[in-house]
Design a protein around this motif. Structure first.
Motif, PDB file in Angstrom:
ATOM      1  N   TYR A 218      -2.505   0.448  -5.485  1.00 48.30           N
ATOM      2  CA  TYR A 218      -2.557  -0.712  -4.595  1.00 48.30           C
ATOM      3  C   TYR A 218      -3.804  -1.542  -4.876  1.00 48.30           C
ATOM      4  O   TYR A 218      -4.915  -1.019  -4.993  1.00 48.30           O
ATOM      5  CB  TYR A 218      -2.542  -0.246  -3.136  1.00 48.30           C
TER       6      TYR A 218
ATOM      7  N   ARG B  60      -6.531   2.462  -2.664  1.00 48.73           N
ATOM      8  CA  ARG B  60      -5.574   3.458  -2.174  1.00 48.73           C
ATOM      9  C   ARG B  60      -5.653   3.583  -0.654  1.00 48.73           C
ATOM     10  O   ARG B  60      -6.744   3.644  -0.080  1.00 48.73           O
ATOM     11  CB  ARG B  60      -5.872   4.822  -2.802  1.00 48.73           C
ATOM     12  N   PRO B  61      -4.499   3.625   0.033  1.00 45.65           N
ATOM     13  CA  PRO B  61      -4.503   3.827   1.485  1.00 45.65           C
ATOM     14  C   PRO B  61      -5.180   5.143   1.859  1.00 45.65           C
ATOM     15  O   PRO B  61      -5.194   6.095   1.077  1.00 45.65           O
ATOM     16  CB  PRO B  61      -3.012   3.856   1.849  1.00 45.65           C
TER      17      PRO B  61
ATOM     18  N   HIS C 188      -2.921   0.028   5.281  1.00 46.15           N
ATOM     19  CA  HIS C 188      -3.737   0.689   4.257  1.00 46.15           C
ATOM     20  C   HIS C 188      -5.081   1.166   4.812  1.00 46.15           C
ATOM     21  O   HIS C 188      -5.763   1.991   4.192  1.00 46.15           O
ATOM     22  CB  HIS C 188      -3.962  -0.261   3.078  1.00 46.15           C
ATOM     23  N   GLU C 189      -5.460   0.662   5.996  1.00 45.68           N
ATOM     24  CA  GLU C 189      -6.721   1.074   6.620  1.00 45.68           C
ATOM     25  C   GLU C 189      -6.535   2.154   7.678  1.00 45.68           C
ATOM     26  O   GLU C 189      -7.517   2.671   8.215  1.00 45.68           O
ATOM     27  CB  GLU C 189      -7.414  -0.139   7.251  1.00 45.68           C
TER      28      GLU C 189
ATOM     29  N   PRO D 133       0.791  -1.234   0.000  1.00 44.64           N
ATOM     30  CA  PRO D 133       0.000   0.000   0.000  1.00 44.64           C
ATOM     31  C   PRO D 133       0.822   1.283   0.000  1.00 44.64           C
ATOM     32  O   PRO D 133       0.315   2.336  -0.382  1.00 44.64           O
ATOM     33  CB  PRO D 133      -0.838  -0.110   1.268  1.00 44.64           C
ATOM     34  N   PHE D 134       2.086   1.199   0.433  1.00 46.12           N
ATOM     35  CA  PHE D 134       2.931   2.393   0.468  1.00 46.12           C
ATOM     36  C   PHE D 134       4.231   2.132  -0.280  1.00 46.12           C
ATOM     37  O   PHE D 134       4.808   1.054  -0.166  1.00 46.12           O
ATOM     38  CB  PHE D 134       3.237   2.800   1.912  1.00 46.12           C
TER      39      PHE D 134
ATOM     40  N   ASN E  39      -2.340  -3.810   8.813  1.00 44.11           N
ATOM     41  CA  ASN E  39      -3.456  -3.220   8.054  1.00 44.11           C
ATOM     42  C   ASN E  39      -3.198  -1.741   7.787  1.00 44.11           C
ATOM     43  O   ASN E  39      -4.114  -0.913   7.856  1.00 44.11           O
ATOM     44  CB  ASN E  39      -4.773  -3.394   8.809  1.00 44.11           C
TER      45      ASN E  39
ATOM     46  N   ALA F  42       1.474   6.977  -0.355  1.00 42.88           N
ATOM     47  CA  ALA F  42       0.410   6.065  -0.762  1.00 42.88           C
ATOM     48  C   ALA F  42       0.632   5.555  -2.175  1.00 42.88           C
ATOM     49  O   ALA F  42       1.012   6.296  -3.075  1.00 42.88           O
ATOM     50  CB  ALA F  42      -0.933   6.774  -0.672  1.00 42.88           C
ATOM     51  N   ASN F  43       0.415   4.256  -2.344  1.00 42.01           N
ATOM     52  CA  ASN F  43       0.478   3.628  -3.660  1.00 42.01           C
ATOM     53  C   ASN F  43      -0.909   3.724  -4.287  1.00 42.01           C
ATOM     54  O   ASN F  43      -1.839   3.010  -3.895  1.00 42.01           O
ATOM     55  CB  ASN F  43       0.909   2.168  -3.500  1.00 42.01           C
TER      56      ASN F  43
END
Length: 461
Positions: free
Chosen positions: A137, A141-142, A456-457, A117-118, A454, A133-134
């Protein structure tokens, strides 16, 4: 007696640099994992692999010579300690041209490229890294656009940063519960979460130790009886951490079934002294035991400098051993030497560490994982213990799938470790995580994972 595992890559997955992530990357990853000359930490799971095939660009299949219970984690480094997926387009040429130096490639630091995610934007060695942020992903996205990860090895400096508002979240080990509690009590903008994670353990040296009596099982048992581990737990862990009687954590589902059969070495200084005397040692006028040649019974216990709890634990253990008649000195290993794998492997007597005690990591104590010059000291068998009977148990454990049969083998492994004092558990670790009030969706209570499982959350107010 054979097995087959197939993975399907989701559509549209790409590396951080935009290159598509395909089955060719996983074929390359498996090739690296199977190559013992690379300096990669070889996993014995690959001994069970027959073939690795890619029927198409999104499918990879491993055919196994025998059952392997953790087959699903073969490409999940963070979960099992196995093989992190590697980008073929970035590393294959170096592998072909300069295999011996593949692990020195800047990919492993400043030029890291993954699929998560990053993605890495900046890495300042010894200071910090910044990830962003990727956008591509695969799980979306995150929620957070940018994260700065600061490298702060000194707990006091970390505490100052938290209280000053420049750190929102702590990740990883290195802070004692006492320190976390002190920060929590002063920190109006955050909270502390705790979990039972890993353990504090002393590894004896089983390969050319100095003194050689470290190899004597009776001495190792005596040294365990000499340590008041309950007092250490009460002092350093606020009475919240149980004594590390076994490799297996009390939170493991199999613990209640296995625990009653595990040998215990309760605090008994008289018994410790008696066991040492039975080895033909005589206590001198200074209280230290001497052998028949008048040589003092002297041992060194090493510990990495910078981890406050480990340092205090090592100093306490040395004190207990001196009270029992063993001249013990604690040696704090400087940070620059901690990273020296050869130096770390060749400790003379004992090494105290905070290490994982997850059953999925037991394979690292196989004889093939002993750190030696021929494998560039990459193995994780920290005590450098080699025993055919123990190896056979580890191999059976990895190949046993029915839960009850697997638990029985696990019990035999844990009993061997305790009975032969392959490792000297002190306490299970209570790891504090400090979380700022503005940070959301972060938890420290996920078993066998880091706080970043987690990421990305995560979100911030």
């Amino acid at each position: 007696g054979r097995m087959e595992t197939t993975w399907k890559i989701r559509p549209g997955v790409s590396w951080h640099d935009g290159a598509p992530f395909t089955a060719d990357d996983l074929l390359f990853t498996a090739r690296i994992g199977q190559d013992k000359e690379v300096g990669w930490e070889y996993d014995i799971a690959f001994d069970a692999v027959d073939t690795v095939e890619a029927p198409d660009s999104r499918t990879i299949t491993i055919k196994w010579k025998r059952p392997f219970v953790d087959a699903d984690t073969m490409f999940s480094h963070a979960v099992s300690g196995r093989t992190l997926p590697l980008p073929r387009h970035l590393l294959e040429q170096t592998y072909l041209d300069d295999r011996a130096n593949l692990m020195q490639h800047p990919y492993w630091s400043e030029q890291f490229v993954g699929t998560g995610p990053f993605k890495l934007r900046e890495w300042a060695r010894g200071s910090h890294l910044i990830v962003e942020a990727n956008e591509a992903y695969v799980l979306g996205r995150p929620k957070i656009g940018e994260i700065e990860v600061k490298f702060i090895p000194d707990p006091r400096t970390l505490a100052a940063n938290i209280l000053a508002g420049s750190v929102d979240l702590t990740i990883g080990r290195g802070m004692a519960l006492e320190q976390g509690t002190q920060i929590r009590d002063q920190w109006k903008d955050g909270r502390m979460d705790v979990r039972l994670n890993n353990w504090k353990v002393i590894y004896p040296q089983f390969l050319d130790p100095n003194p050689t009596v470290v190899l004597n099982l009776q001495l190792r048992r005596a040294l365990l009886h000499a340590i008041d581990r309950q007092q250490m737990a009460d002092t350093f862990e606020g009475g919240l951490a149980p004594i590390g009687h076994s490799y297996l954590s009390p939170e493991d589902p199999a613990y209640k079934e296995i625990a009653p059969t595990i040998p215990r070495y309760d605090y008994d200084p008289r018994k410790a002294i008696q066991l040492i005397e039975e080895l033909n040692y005589t206590r001198g006028s200074d209280g230290i035991f001497r052998d028949a040649t008048n040589q003092r019974l002297s041992v060194e216990i090493r510990v990495g400098a910078g981890d406050d709890l480990s340092e205090k634990s090592a100093l306490s253990v040395a004190d207990y051993w001196r009270l029992a008649g063993v001249a013990a000195d604690a040696f704090l290993v400087p940070p620059q030497q901690i990273r020296d794998r050869e130096f770390a492997a060749n400790f003379p007597g004992f090494y105290l560490r905070g290490n994982p005690n997850d059953p999925a990591r037991l394979s690292r104590f196989h004889s093939s994982k002993v750190p030696l010059a021929e494998n560039r000291f990459t193995g994780e068998n920290n005590p450098r213990y080699r025993n055919q009977e123990f190896d056979a148990l580890l191999e059976r454990y990895s190949a046993t799938i029915p839960r009850q049969a697997r638990t029985q083998v696990l019990g035999q492994i844990v009993n061997h470790i305790a009975d032969q004092v392959v490792m000297m558990g002190l306490t299970y670790s209570i790891d504090p995580t400090l979380i700022g009030n503005r940070v959301r969706n972060v938890t420290a209570r996920i078993p066998r994972s880091t706080q970043a499982w987690n990421a990305h959350e995560w979100d911030v107010d």
